[in-house]
Design an enzyme around this catalytic site. Structure first.
Site, PDB file in Angstrom:
ATOM      1  N   GLY A  92     -16.092  70.785 -25.895  1.00  0.00           N
ATOM      2  CA  GLY A  92     -16.052  70.190 -27.222  1.00  0.00           C
ATOM      3  C   GLY A  92     -16.521  68.756 -27.201  1.00  0.00           C
ATOM      4  N   CYS A  93     -16.103  67.974 -28.181  1.00  0.00           N
ATOM      5  CA  CYS A  93     -16.528  66.583 -28.316  1.00  0.00           C
ATOM      6  C   CYS A  93     -16.318  65.804 -27.022  1.00  0.00           C
ATOM      7  CB  CYS A  93     -15.752  65.923 -29.460  1.00  0.00           C
ATOM      8  SG  CYS A  93     -15.991  64.142 -29.566  1.00  0.00           S
TER       9      CYS A  93
END
Length: 226
Positions: free
Chosen positions: A54-55
């Site tokens: 993810g981020c």
């Protein structure tokens, strides 16, 4: 709309609005160094590992909290385009995932512990998304460099699936490492540089705090109480 549904309505608005892309737009007037960051050279005795979950603002911060990790660098891996930019990866067309390259001392934190930390650092059961962020660039990937690393990843995933920690099965991709491209300078250390950012506070910080509780005995002394 009845009053009892109003709280759910506003939670939905928050979830839709608080995405990585919304954070990018909110900071569009900020002066940014968009040149690629320089990768550090591994120190004597250090090893290198690469993960995507993810981020990368959040994942980078989580790894840097761990004892034995000297540095974590945000970047891109898993795609075909050489030296991609953040904007290109964000189109969901390059095949890259937002990733983090970790420089660590295996005598302090073994690779299998690093894999365990990676699985705690994000939700490895959601396909091509993390929370409000959706797209293949947010997929979960563990990149291995040796057969021993692949075996460690497979073992950790099998343990998690058998343990019932997650209701759904782990969907983390386990693929051989090919290349890692560092992200732009302004992405490095983003979590600590933007403590008042709405996305950081609403999405990233709760994940980091949960991570710290799960791995309290693995944290650097100076970060355990922060």
């Amino acid at each position: 709309m009845t009053m009892r549904f109003l709280p759910y309505f506003f939670l939905l608005i928050l979830a839709v609005g608080c995405t990585k892309k919304s954070a990018d737009k909110a900071n569009q007037n900020e002066v940014k160094d968009t040149s690629p960051a320089k990768l550090p050279q591994p120190a004597p005795g250090e090893a290198v590992a690469t993960f995507a979950g993810g981020c990368f603002w959040c994942i980078e911060e989580e790894f840097e909290l761990l004892k034995g990790v000297r540095e974590a660098v945000s970047g891109y891996a898993g795609g075909d385009l050489a030296n991609p930019t953040y904007e290109q990866v964000g189109t969901d067309q390059t095949g890259h995932a937002e990733s983090v390259q970790v420089y660590y001392d295996p005598k302090v934190i073994p690779y299998d512990t690093l894999v365990k930390a990676f699985l705690y650092a994000h939700d490895p059961t959601t396909l091509n998304r993390q929370g409000p962020d959706v797209g293949t660039q947010y997929r979960s990937v563990a990149f291995y460099r040796t057969p021993a690393e692949k075996a460690a990843i497979d073992k950790a995933i099998a343990h998690y699936n058998a343990s019932g920690i997650y209701t759904d099965p782990v969907v983390t991709q386990v693929v051989p490492f090919k290349a890692f491209y560092p992200a732009e300078v302004y992405h490095q250390g983003y979590y600590r540089a933007h403590p008042d950012d709405f996305y950081i506070n609403s999405v990233s910080r709760p994940k980091v705090e949960k991570f710290k509780k799960k791995l309290a005995d693995k944290l650097k002394p100076e970060t355990a109480e922060k």
